[in-house]
Design a protein around this motif. Structure first.
Motif, PDB file in Angstrom:
ATOM      1  N   UNK A 237       1.316  -1.176  -0.112  1.00 20.42           N
ATOM      2  CA  UNK A 237       0.243  -0.063   0.084  1.00 20.42           C
ATOM      3  C   UNK A 237       0.550   1.131  -0.380  1.00 20.42           C
ATOM      4  N   UNK A 238       2.003   1.242   0.668  1.00 19.51           N
ATOM      5  CA  UNK A 238       2.606   2.179   0.804  1.00 19.51           C
ATOM      6  C   UNK A 238       3.983   2.747  -0.845  1.00 19.51           C
ATOM      7  N   UNK A 239       3.796   1.651  -1.544  1.00 22.78           N
ATOM      8  CA  UNK A 239       5.104   1.485  -2.583  1.00 22.78           C
ATOM      9  C   UNK A 239       4.485   2.698  -3.296  1.00 22.78           C
ATOM     10  N   UNK A 240       5.635   2.844  -4.093  1.00 23.61           N
ATOM     11  CA  UNK A 240       5.695   4.368  -5.405  1.00 23.61           C
ATOM     12  C   UNK A 240       5.934   5.392  -4.937  1.00 23.61           C
ATOM     13  N   UNK A 241       6.498   5.641  -3.214  1.00 20.26           N
ATOM     14  CA  UNK A 241       7.553   6.589  -2.924  1.00 20.26           C
ATOM     15  C   UNK A 241       7.965   7.328  -3.839  1.00 20.26           C
ATOM     16  N   UNK A 242       9.444   6.431  -4.472  1.00 23.27           N
ATOM     17  CA  UNK A 242      10.555   7.114  -4.980  1.00 23.27           C
ATOM     18  C   UNK A 242      10.373   6.891  -6.720  1.00 23.27           C
ATOM     19  N   UNK A 243       8.645   6.979  -7.271  1.00 24.68           N
ATOM     20  CA  UNK A 243       8.819   7.348  -8.325  1.00 24.68           C
ATOM     21  C   UNK A 243       8.465   8.325  -8.879  1.00 24.68           C
ATOM     22  N   UNK A 244       8.971   9.589  -7.920  1.00 21.63           N
ATOM     23  CA  UNK A 244       8.981  10.971  -8.376  1.00 21.63           C
ATOM     24  C   UNK A 244      10.041  11.855  -8.904  1.00 21.63           C
ATOM     25  N   UNK A 245      11.501  10.942  -8.278  1.00 22.52           N
ATOM     26  CA  UNK A 245      12.649  11.226  -8.904  1.00 22.52           C
ATOM     27  C   UNK A 245      12.758  10.173  -9.984  1.00 22.52           C
ATOM     28  N   UNK A 261      10.210  17.405  -1.973  1.00 27.57           N
ATOM     29  CA  UNK A 261       8.788  16.806  -2.543  1.00 27.57           C
ATOM     30  C   UNK A 261       8.373  15.586  -1.558  1.00 27.57           C
ATOM     31  N   UNK A 262       9.911  13.908  -2.093  1.00 26.57           N
ATOM     32  CA  UNK A 262       9.374  13.151  -1.710  1.00 26.57           C
ATOM     33  C   UNK A 262       9.506  13.557  -0.117  1.00 26.57           C
ATOM     34  N   UNK A 263      10.388  14.261   0.754  1.00 29.66           N
ATOM     35  CA  UNK A 263      10.138  14.205   2.247  1.00 29.66           C
ATOM     36  C   UNK A 263       8.642  14.779   2.733  1.00 29.66           C
ATOM     37  N   UNK A 264       7.987  15.403   2.518  1.00 34.96           N
ATOM     38  CA  UNK A 264       7.035  16.056   2.340  1.00 34.96           C
ATOM     39  C   UNK A 264       5.477  15.304   1.597  1.00 34.96           C
ATOM     40  N   UNK A 265       5.612  14.044   0.803  1.00 31.47           N
ATOM     41  CA  UNK A 265       4.552  13.886   0.253  1.00 31.47           C
ATOM     42  C   UNK A 265       4.567  12.126   0.718  1.00 31.47           C
ATOM     43  N   UNK A 266       6.196  12.157   1.848  1.00 28.92           N
ATOM     44  CA  UNK A 266       5.683  11.299   2.207  1.00 28.92           C
ATOM     45  C   UNK A 266       4.984  11.492   3.373  1.00 28.92           C
TER      46      UNK A 266
END
Length: 489
Positions: A237-245, A261-266
């Motif tokens: 359910x949590x997966x996908x957090x690194x796609x923005x890179x 963006x990665x930290x705020x979004x996570x």
């Protein structure tokens, strides 16, 4: 007028953060809590799993942020692996993304959109005899290409429309992402607000400490096994957090914007998941939650509060959520194949930039076509069984890459340094490695006991390694083309 042949840096913090959230918050939060309730039988333990896996996810995101700040290029992890481990490893990452993770996820999420679209419109289908015709794939199992043709058609239309929108411009795709993600987050908060406010007459905070008889009886290895299985669901359910890179080459001031963006979004999606689970448990005691059909959890909660209209409301919310996630997957993953094509380890056409829209339009097109093949063949379901395992093997390599780069280039400029180094990335490496090992052992045991037809984790790795012949094909093809060009000159 000079033709632009490169991608344009056009994305600011807000749409970049929206992509992080949109890549994660899809359908998982609407289905995973049911299986977790069945496995654990304990509300406190269920909430603890969501928090712990959220913290581990945040550690992983912060670890990747260090690499993103150093190498803010189009392709994300593909580019990091190329610099850290070499071209073959980076190719295998990109191949895994194309064959399994990226395209398979696009098909799977789009079909969930179509399923809930069917709550409002009756979708056509072929006869039962046709739908049950199987095609056997060696080492994978049976697929049913003629099943659910109405749903597949709707999902296919969504993939085509969103691919076209993203071809028309990264700003257009990102604007759609910002609007849909913002709407999704607001809608989810409204649903949880309805649960806590309008549902106060039936809800109870005491439910947060509820434990079923089955949950109370868990102990020792049985308890550890149940927690491990629940963690698997939470990570999915949590997966996908690194796609923005992947879109690092199209972000303004990427060395700062990507980590922020990665930290705020996570932090946002972890908080959102915990709040939603608190709402589920507030209305539905753990024993009741465990008996709800896994695709009707949110509907059950909202219907219990406001009556019959709840089902339609939640169906619309899930459609919005999966539409948003499908768009973010299409937008981000195509950049990996664009980067591979630039390195001559993928079809050269995928490296083409649209002269007007400045988007990797051929990479988007190729990705869309492969996602449609997976969708209509029905093979994406089998492939996605391998998705989480393969992804976590790659996460281990990503986190180890931070240690390698620190040792190899200690004086390199690092706009973002992972807090608590080496403890934070070290914990992530240890946890991710344990997760990979436990999943592999569980898969092997399941196969030996006859509960699984294949060892999904091993088959997933085999599919990744099967990309090596394609790597050598593209490399040799490029060498031949270069020799022919030199001879012509």
């Amino acid at each position: 007028m000079q033709t632009q042949t490169h991608l344009k840096r056009a994305l600011t913090l807000y749409p970049t953060t929206a992509i992080v959230i949109g890549s994660v918050v899809g359908s998982g939060i609407f289905v995973v809590p049911v299986s977790m309730a069945q496995q654990l039988g304990s509300a406190p333990l269920m909430l603890l799993v969501w928090v712990v896996t959220g913290v581990i996810t945040l550690m992983g995101a912060m670890t990747q942020c260090e690499l993103a700040g150093q190498m803010p290029r189009t392709g994300g992890l593909y580019e990091y692996f190329r610099e850290i481990y070499g071209e073959k490893t980076s190719f295998l990452y990109g191949w895994a993304n194309f064959m399994i993770a990226g395209s398979g996820a696009i098909a799977a999420i789009a079909i969930i959109f179509a399923k809930y679209f069917g709550e409002f419109v009756t979708l056509p289908h072929l006869s039962e005899a046709w739908e049950k015709i199987p095609w056997h794939l060696p080492f994978l199992g049976d697929i049913f290409p003629f099943a659910n043709m109405g749903g597949k058609t709707i999902a296919g239309v969504i993939i085509i429309i969103l691919t076209y929108i993203n071809i028309r411009g990264v700003k257009l795709g990102a604007m759609l992402q910002s609007i849909s993600t913002t709407s999704k987050v607001i809608a989810l908060l409204l649903v949880t607000g309805v649960a806590f406010i309008a549902g106060s007459h039936i809800g109870s905070f005491a439910n947060w400490s509820g434990i079923t008889d089955a949950g109370a009886s868990l102990s020792g290895w049985t308890l550890i096994g149940a927690i491990g299985t629940a963690i698997t669901g939470a990570f999915w359910a949590y997966d996908g957090w690194g796609n923005v890179a992947y879109i690092g080459g199209e972000v303004k001031d990427p060395a700062k914007t990507l980590p922020r963006a990665m930290i705020l979004g996570t932090v946002i999606f972890i908080s959102l998941y915990v709040i939603i689970n608190l709402a589920y448990l507030y209305i539905l005691p753990i024993g009741k939650l465990a008996t709800v059909p896994d695709d009707r959890l949110a509907s059950e909660m909202v219907t219990a509060v406001i009556g019959g209209a709840g089902g339609a409301l939640v169906a619309g919310l899930i459609m919005l959520s999966t539409f948003d996630t499908t768009n973010s997957s299409i937008l981000t993953n195509a950049r990996v194949y664009y980067a591979m094509a630039k390195d001559k380890v993928f079809s050269s056409s995928a490296g083409s930039v649209h002269p007007k829209f400045q988007t990797p339009y051929m990479a988007l097109t190729i990705q869309g076509l492969w996602a449609l093949i997976l969708l209509f063949s029905g093979s994406f379901g089998l492939i996605l069984d391998m998705y989480v395992f393969v992804n976590w093997v790659l996460y281990v390599l990503m986190a180890l890459g931070v240690f390698i780069m620190r040792k190899r280039e200690p004086n390199r400029e690092r706009p973002f340094k992972v807090p608590g180094y080496p403890i934070v990335p070290g914990i992530f490496v240890i946890f991710a490695t344990l997760y990979v090992v436990v999943t592999l052992v569980k898969d092997i045991n399941g196969y030996s006991e006859g509960t699984q037809s294949i060892i999904s984790s091993v088959t997933g790795l085999a599919l990744v390694l099967a990309g090596l012949p394609f790597y050598y094909f593209w490399k040799n093809k490029f060498k031949v083309e270069r020799l022919e060009d030199n001879e012509t000159k």
